[in-house]
Design a protein around this motif. Structure first.
Motif, PDB file in Angstrom:
ATOM      1  N   SER A  36       0.824  -1.213   0.000  1.00 15.58           N
ATOM      2  CA  SER A  36       0.000   0.000   0.000  1.00 15.58           C
ATOM      3  C   SER A  36       0.854   1.256   0.000  1.00 15.58           C
ATOM      4  O   SER A  36       0.378   2.335  -0.350  1.00 15.58           O
ATOM      5  N   HIS A 114      -2.373   4.759   2.332  1.00 14.74           N
ATOM      6  CA  HIS A 114      -1.619   4.506   1.103  1.00 14.74           C
ATOM      7  C   HIS A 114      -0.710   5.694   0.808  1.00 14.74           C
ATOM      8  O   HIS A 114      -1.051   6.849   1.093  1.00 14.74           O
ATOM      9  N   GLN A 116       2.064   6.724  -2.599  1.00 14.62           N
ATOM     10  CA  GLN A 116       2.638   6.260  -3.865  1.00 14.62           C
ATOM     11  C   GLN A 116       3.543   7.335  -4.456  1.00 14.62           C
ATOM     12  O   GLN A 116       3.186   8.512  -4.504  1.00 14.62           O
TER      13      GLN A 116
END
Length: 250
Positions: A36, A114, A116
């Motif tokens: 995640s 999460h 990214q």
């Protein structure tokens, strides 16, 4: 079950650019096979270009050699974190402390943290840079962006507007007035670097056309039920060639 409340690290050798940029932090919740969180360790804490710069914000900060994260991170059955050093440099020391509260059970609809990392080098002419594209339900809680002009030394790429699409929109319902405006500043950050609880600019390097900046959507989180796509122009109508990277948190 539990909720991680604080994550602190310090690293040696200190302020090593390759380690900051190429040691990858991954987080897995409840036995996931795909992480995640998958972000270079330096970028995860909100500063780009592999640099270590002291700043203070509410969920993330870097202070006198320490790195701190206060994003709440729930898990129902397990949490697994890894650090993979892809740089050519040896990590001599990696000290860390992870504080969490244990629970008998968390609600079935609890949402997981999460983060990214993305990068485009160079950016694509005529096409917005994508900060985040995710399916829901969830809520977007902010991003850190690291931008460098590849043609010239100016900050003209800051003319780019954010455009955010909620739940499959074909036209963005959120359109901004400029990059530094989205990051809660103005006029190309004309007063220089600063840090505040929800927004700031740890690096402004006009000579080399570089900016590292952040904005956290904590008081103004962006909820979505189906999907979200967060994009931003690189210059007016994407007319600047630049190296863009970012970390999105949701």
């Amino acid at each position: 079950a539990g909720i991680i409340r604080r994550f602190w690290v310090t690293i040696a050798p200190r302020a090593h650019k390759e380690i900051h940029a190429q040691a990858i932090l991954r987080m897995y919740w409840d036995g996931e096979t795909n992480p995640s969180v998958e972000v270079p360790i330096g970028a995860f804490f909100g500063v780009g270009f592999g640099e270590q710069v002291d700043y203070t914000s509410l969920p993330l900060n870097e202070t006198s050699g320490g790195y701190n994260c206060y994003w709440p991170m729930p898990f129902k059955t397990s949490a697994k974190w890894t650090l993979t050093n892809l740089s050519g440099a040896r990590i001599d020391a990696f000290y860390y402390n992870i504080d969490f509260t244990g629970y008998d059970k968390l609600p079935d609809d609890v949402r997981f943290f999460h983060a990214q990392y993305r990068r485009e080098n160079p950016t694509t002419a005529g096409k917005n840079y994508t900060i985040l594209e995710a399916s829901g339900p969830g809520h977007f809680v902010g991003c850190a962006m690291f931008m460098q002009n590849l043609r010239g030394k100016g900050l003209g790429f800051l003319e780019g507007d954010e455009m955010i699409y909620i739940d499959g929109e074909t036209k963005p319902s959120i359109i901004g007035t400029g990059t530094e405006d989205y990051f809660s500043s103005g006029w190309y950050y004309d007063r220089g670097t600063y840090s505040a609880p929800f927004h700031g600019i740890p690096i402004k390097d006009t000579r080399n056309g570089r900016v590292s900046t952040y904005r956290w959507h904590i008081e103004d989180a962006m909820p979505y039920q189906q999907s979200i796509k967060v994009t931003i122009e690189h210059g007016h109508a994407n007319d600047h060639v630049a190296d863009y990277s970012s970390v999105a948190y949701w």
